[in-house]
Design an enzyme around this catalytic site. Structure first.
Site, mmCIF file in Angstrom:
data_model
loop_
_atom_site.group_PDB
_atom_site.id
_atom_site.type_symbol
_atom_site.label_atom_id
_atom_site.label_comp_id
_atom_site.label_asym_id
_atom_site.label_seq_id
_atom_site.Cartn_x
_atom_site.Cartn_y
_atom_site.Cartn_z
ATOM 1 N N LYS A 12 2.870 10.087 8.541
ATOM 2 C CA LYS A 12 2.270 9.552 9.769
ATOM 3 C C LYS A 12 2.920 10.106 11.057
ATOM 4 O O LYS A 12 2.677 11.251 11.391
ATOM 5 C CB LYS A 12 2.248 8.024 9.719
ATOM 6 C CG LYS A 12 1.291 7.539 8.603
ATOM 7 C CD LYS A 12 0.662 6.200 8.842
ATOM 8 C CE LYS A 12 -0.569 5.983 7.965
ATOM 9 N NZ LYS A 12 -0.339 5.325 6.704
ATOM 10 N N ASP B 240 9.300 2.770 1.445
ATOM 11 C CA ASP B 240 8.150 3.520 1.945
ATOM 12 C C ASP B 240 8.091 3.298 3.459
ATOM 13 O O ASP B 240 7.631 2.269 3.933
ATOM 14 C CB ASP B 240 6.873 3.028 1.258
ATOM 15 C CG ASP B 240 5.616 3.732 1.774
ATOM 16 O OD1 ASP B 240 5.696 4.402 2.818
ATOM 17 O OD2 ASP B 240 4.559 3.590 1.129
ATOM 18 N N PHE C 14 0.863 -1.186 0.000
ATOM 19 C CA PHE C 14 0.000 0.000 0.000
ATOM 20 C C PHE C 14 0.898 1.233 0.000
ATOM 21 O O PHE C 14 1.724 1.393 0.890
ATOM 22 C CB PHE C 14 -0.919 0.045 1.226
ATOM 23 C CG PHE C 14 -1.765 1.284 1.260
ATOM 24 C CD1 PHE C 14 -2.911 1.379 0.481
ATOM 25 C CD2 PHE C 14 -1.392 2.377 2.030
ATOM 26 C CE1 PHE C 14 -3.685 2.541 0.485
ATOM 27 C CE2 PHE C 14 -2.152 3.540 2.035
ATOM 28 C CZ PHE C 14 -3.299 3.617 1.268
#
Ligand SMILES: *Cc1c(COP(=O)(O)O)cnc(C)c1O
Length: 401
Positions: free
Chosen positions: A248, A219, A135
């Site tokens: 995040k 990532d 993702f």
């Protein structure tokens, strides 16, 4: 339907979610509009690393908002320079590293795709390898790197040249050829259910990328900024990537992301090839400096490791649990039955927020600041939720005669 749910379905884009109407937070607690308290062990999906309304966060936002919020990318600001230098130091890039600040994870990954293009287009190589289960975000570019059909199919055609690799070293080795410009990897796949890579996978990817003159892009939007107990998950593997992306936890709740490059990859972008109006503005930069500075000064990474171990040990003894995955305070709890949705709901009924990324995995990503009280309360509430669902399991799995 309650009044707020009616408002939501009338006024908000119909995209699901909205499990409660939350109005206030403090530490690892949040309260809904009826005054009900929840222990928040999802932390805004691995974002609220200092919990809610932490004094360091509040002070940084307030002070910088009253000083200088936004100036556009025509100008630099002291906080932006401080943050770039700090990220280079924490990531260990040396002088050669470069930083670009974004507003989200997907934007950091968009820039990483452009980095792969700048690198590959010099020699006509346009393939980007991504992992099964990956993702990377929801914009058209990052969606193209996300193989999950449910996310992607409605928006085809995706970017061309994206190839999916199975999560095995054999598949990794078979996938590299001289059309590959880059491989993009999450060190731990959060959205897939906190899935770890096979032993040695990242090191092999590093070697193959180097051999084929391709970039290794990690990532670290979910794993970075201390979540695994190291500043960045790649540092647990003893390798050096060409670029990492962050978001995040880096802003502890303030929207902020980054791409950091290492070595020669730092020279690929040049004036005019990328920018962002909001990216790296003084307000976001001040918050990230305060948050990362606090984590460092308080030695919170040691707490991430210790609390992670303590939670794993406690979780292992609870009903329905078959194991735990992940690192530090990014934990996937695997269940013996596909009842993660019911467990999540039972937890919320008991005042605990967790998340069910798949049918048989519960994900937790609590604040780095949790102590004995939060850990004990979590094990208590989570154990009760699991026990309640365990009682229903025989009937839900019974095969009709
Ligand atoms: C959350 C996430 C993203 C997307 O970040 P946004 O800030 O939601 O755009 C990308 N990659 C990974 C690994 C993520 O966990």
């Amino acid at each position: 339907m309650s009044a707020w749910q009616e408002d939501a379905s009338r006024d908000l884009m119909s995209l699901g979610g909205r499990l409660a109407l939350l109005v206030r937070g403090e530490g690892s607690s949040v309260w809904d509009a009826d005054g009900r308290r929840y222990l928040d062990f999802l932390g805004g999906i691995a974002v609220n690393c200092l919990g809610h309304a932490h004094p360091v966060f509040v002070e940084a936002v307030s002070r910088q908002a009253a000083t200088l919020s936004h100036v556009s990318n025509y100008f630099a600001s002291p906080g932006q320079l401080e943050l770039a230098a700090r990220l280079k130091r924490l990531a260990g890039t040396g002088d050669e590293g470069r930083v670009f600040l974004t507003n989200s994870g997907t934007e950091a990954n968009e820039m990483a795709i452009k980095l792969a293009r700048l690198h590959g287009n010099r020699s006509g190589r346009t393939t980007i390898l991504v992992l099964d289960g990956a993702f990377h975000g929801r914009t058209m570019g990052t969606l193209s790197l996300t193989p999950k059909a449910a996310y992607r199919d409605p928006f085809e055609p995706a970017l061309p040249g994206i190839r999916t690799v199975e999560r095995t070293i054999a598949s990794l080795e078979a996938s590299f050829d001289d059309t590959v410009a880059a491989i993009v990897i999450e060190p731990i796949q959060g959205e897939a259910g906190v899935v770890e890579l096979p032993e040695g996978f990242l090191a092999r990817a590093r070697d193959l990328a180097t051999e084929h003159d391709a970039l290794l892009i990690l990532d670290e939007v979910q794993t970075g900024s201390g979540r695994t107990g190291e500043w960045f998950a790649f540092q647990r593997e003893g390798i050096v990537p060409d670029a990492i992306t962050l978001a995040k936890s880096i802003g502890a709740g303030f929207p902020l992301g980054a791409m950091i490059t290492f070595g020669a990859a730092s020279g690929l972008f040049y004036p005019g090839t990328h920018n962002s109006t909001f990216g790296g503005n003084p307000l976001a930069s001040a918050v990230a400096n305060a948050v990362l500075g606090h984590i460092e000064e308080e030695g919170l990474l040691a707490n991430v490791v210790a609390r992670g171990a303590q939670l794993r040990e406690g979780i292992a003894t609870l009903p329905l649990v078959t194991g735990t995955r992940g690192a530090g305070l990014l934990i996937g709890v695997t269940l013996s039955h596909p009842v993660a949705g019911a467990v999540r709901e039972a937890a919320q009924e008991r005042g605990l927020i967790v998340n069910a990324p798949t049918d048989d995995v519960i994900r937790i990503a609590p604040a780095f600041t949790i102590g004995d009280a939060e850990t004990a309360e979590f094990l208590d509430l989570f154990g009760a939720a699991l026990a309640a669902v365990a009682e229903t399991v025989p009937s839900t799995t019974e095969i009709p005669a």
